[in-house]
Design an enzyme around this catalytic site. Structure first.
Site, PDB file in Angstrom:
ATOM      1  N   CYS A   1       0.851  -1.192   0.000  1.00 55.42           N
ATOM      2  CA  CYS A   1       0.000   0.000   0.000  1.00 55.42           C
ATOM      3  C   CYS A   1       0.890   1.246   0.000  1.00 55.42           C
ATOM      4  CB  CYS A   1      -0.902   0.003   1.227  1.00 55.42           C
ATOM      5  SG  CYS A   1      -2.011   1.423   1.261  1.00 55.42           S
TER       6      CYS A   1
ATOM      7  N   CYS B   1       0.474   4.729   6.985  1.00 57.37           N
ATOM      8  CA  CYS B   1      -0.167   4.560   8.304  1.00 57.37           C
ATOM      9  C   CYS B   1       0.795   3.821   9.250  1.00 57.37           C
ATOM     10  CB  CYS B   1      -1.474   3.798   8.165  1.00 57.37           C
ATOM     11  SG  CYS B   1      -2.531   4.483   6.851  1.00 57.37           S
TER      12      CYS B   1
ATOM     13  N   CYS C   1       0.375   0.059  10.331  1.00 59.85           N
ATOM     14  CA  CYS C   1      -0.118  -0.948   9.384  1.00 59.85           C
ATOM     15  C   CYS C   1       0.953  -1.867   8.807  1.00 59.85           C
ATOM     16  CB  CYS C   1      -0.869  -0.268   8.241  1.00 59.85           C
ATOM     17  SG  CYS C   1      -1.693  -1.461   7.163  1.00 59.85           S
TER      18      CYS C   1
ATOM     19  N   CYS D   1     -16.801  -8.962   5.375  1.00 63.08           N
ATOM     20  CA  CYS D   1     -16.131  -7.681   5.167  1.00 63.08           C
ATOM     21  C   CYS D   1     -14.850  -7.897   4.377  1.00 63.08           C
ATOM     22  CB  CYS D   1     -15.747  -7.057   6.507  1.00 63.08           C
ATOM     23  SG  CYS D   1     -17.117  -6.932   7.636  1.00 63.08           S
TER      24      CYS D   1
ATOM     25  N   CYS E   1     -19.667  -5.746   3.466  1.00 65.26           N
ATOM     26  CA  CYS E   1     -18.976  -4.520   3.857  1.00 65.26           C
ATOM     27  C   CYS E   1     -17.653  -4.524   3.104  1.00 65.26           C
ATOM     28  CB  CYS E   1     -18.714  -4.528   5.365  1.00 65.26           C
ATOM     29  SG  CYS E   1     -17.766  -3.089   5.919  1.00 65.26           S
TER      30      CYS E   1
ATOM     31  N   CYS F   1     -19.408   2.385   8.571  1.00 67.76           N
ATOM     32  CA  CYS F   1     -18.665   1.723   9.642  1.00 67.76           C
ATOM     33  C   CYS F   1     -17.418   2.579   9.847  1.00 67.76           C
ATOM     34  CB  CYS F   1     -18.300   0.303   9.200  1.00 67.76           C
ATOM     35  SG  CYS F   1     -17.197  -0.544  10.340  1.00 67.76           S
TER      36      CYS F   1
ATOM     37  N   ARG G   1     -18.108  -2.206  17.893  1.00 70.11           N
ATOM     38  CA  ARG G   1     -17.402  -3.477  17.653  1.00 70.11           C
ATOM     39  C   ARG G   1     -16.082  -3.550  18.403  1.00 70.11           C
ATOM     40  NH1 ARG G   1     -17.092  -3.653  12.333  1.00 70.11           N
ATOM     41  NH2 ARG G   1     -19.220  -4.377  12.351  1.00 70.11           N
TER      42      ARG G   1
END
Ligand code: SAM
Ligand code: DTB
Ligand code: SF4
Length: 329
Positions: A54, A58, A61, A98, A129, A189, A261
């Protein structure tokens, strides 16, 4: 209807987090019971449909190309592999599937492929999702047209702490994507991560951002940082677990009609800590032995825990096609 507010101040939220623990949990329980069956939880299963490389940075991550982690890179998974995983999740009792992709944003060609996956998941009778990064308004509209139920896009932390975690996209970019998702009638979400070295005020500020959106996200994932070797946040001092429970309780009080959640980080939590989170108003989990790249408790351990607590799986909501009723008037 519960008293739904969109005007909480930072001081009010901090005061909630500062309450004596028993008072905070009692308030959260009262709010929870007024709105939900306290003995039911919603279960979603995650699948990483495109892993690693990616371009974003972040700091938490495993999938950022900028960090040297052990993640195996994968291209977008073929449709049949995705649907086999969805079928297996359904057989285990998950009601929502998801799918996450390590993209800054999807291309329109990417969306064609993901839409086929969404349609396949629907044909299995499951809710869908996806979390694909930033979306334009037109892309959100396409996903809605394809029958997608939820879009996940987290605020991750407070606007004040954000710059210490991510530099390649702004907080406003995230708010813009959430707006596109909301405007086309997709359910939202959105939540964040605790344990990244943020202060209590940052935690309150993140909650304030979520509660002061034009509509509360229907689903609010609260993740505990899963520390990944090779990421900048690896080695961050562990968060006090009681503080984690406090944030769950505050999220429950602030967003009474939303599913809260208990998300990443359960693998390293004791059964007792998870039970406290459910008592504080968490009523949803990720179920299945893998999150995206990190591990999650084995389904068998979760089944045993839920049985010990007398918690049962929630069915798919009857009004699946209807966006939630917790919008500002
Ligand atoms: N790439 C897309 C994006 O970031 O918008 C979607 C997938 S991304 C992995 C989804 C969310 O997972 C992140 O926003 C973050 O809140 C959460 N997450 C990722 N890595 C995590 C970790 N190590 N610990 C806890 N939560 C994590
Ligand atoms: C969310 O808030 N947590 C999930 C989901 N939304 C996409 C992701 C957790 C990822 C944990 C780290 C990993 O598996 O790499
Ligand atoms: Fe990329 Fe999402 Fe990971 Fe950020 S959280 S590096 S955008 S996969």
């Amino acid at each position: 209807m519960p008293d739904i507010r969109y005007d909480w101040t930072l001081d009010e939220i901090e005061a909630l987090l500062d309450l004596p623990f028993n008072d905070l949990l009692f308030r959260a329980q009262s709010v929870h019971r007024a709105q939900f069956d306290p003995n039911r939880i919603q279960v979603s299963t995650l699948l990483s449909i495109k892993t690693g490389t990616c371009p974003e940075d972040c700091g938490y991550c495993a999938q950022s190309a900028r960090h040297d982690t052990q993640v195996e890179r994968e291209r977008l998974l073929p449709l049949d592999e995705v649907l086999n995983a969805a079928r297996a999740a359904r057989a285990e009792g998950a009601t929502r599937f998801c799918m996450g992709a390590a993209w800054r944003n999807p291309t329109n060609a990417n969306l064609d492929q993901v839409i086929a996956m969404i349609e396949g998941v629907h044909a299995l009778g499951m809710e869908s999702c996806v979390t694909l990064g930033m979306l334009t308004a037109a892309q959100a509209r396409r996903l809605k047209g394809a029958g997608l139920d939820y879009y996940n896009h987290n605020l991750d932390t407070s606007p004040e702490f954000y710059g210490q975690v991510i530099s390649t996209r702004t907080y406003q970019d995230r708010l813009d994507t959430l707006e596109h998702v909301r405007e086309v009638g997709l359910k939202t979400c959105s939540g964040g991560i605790l344990g990244m070295g943020e202060s209590r005020r940052d935690r309150a500020s993140m909650l304030r951002q979520l509660t002061n959106l034009p509509a509360h996200p229907e689903s609010v994932p609260i993740n505990l940082l899963v520390q990944i070797e090779g990421t900048p946040l690896f080695g961050t001092a562990a968060l006090d677990p009681i503080e984690f429970v406090r944030v769950i309780a505050a999220a429950r009080i602030l967003m009474p009609a939303s599913h809260v959640r208990l998300s990443a980080g359960r693998q390293d939590m004791s059964d007792e800590l998870q039970a406290l989170c459910f008592l504080a108003g968490a009523n949803s989990i990720f179920y299945g032995e893998r999150l995206l790249t990190a591990s999650n408790p084995e389904a068998e351990r979760d089944r045993a825990l839920l049985a010990r607590l007398g918690l049962r799986f929630e069915e798919v909501e009857a009004e699946r096609a209807e966006p939630g009723g917790c919008h500002r008037h």
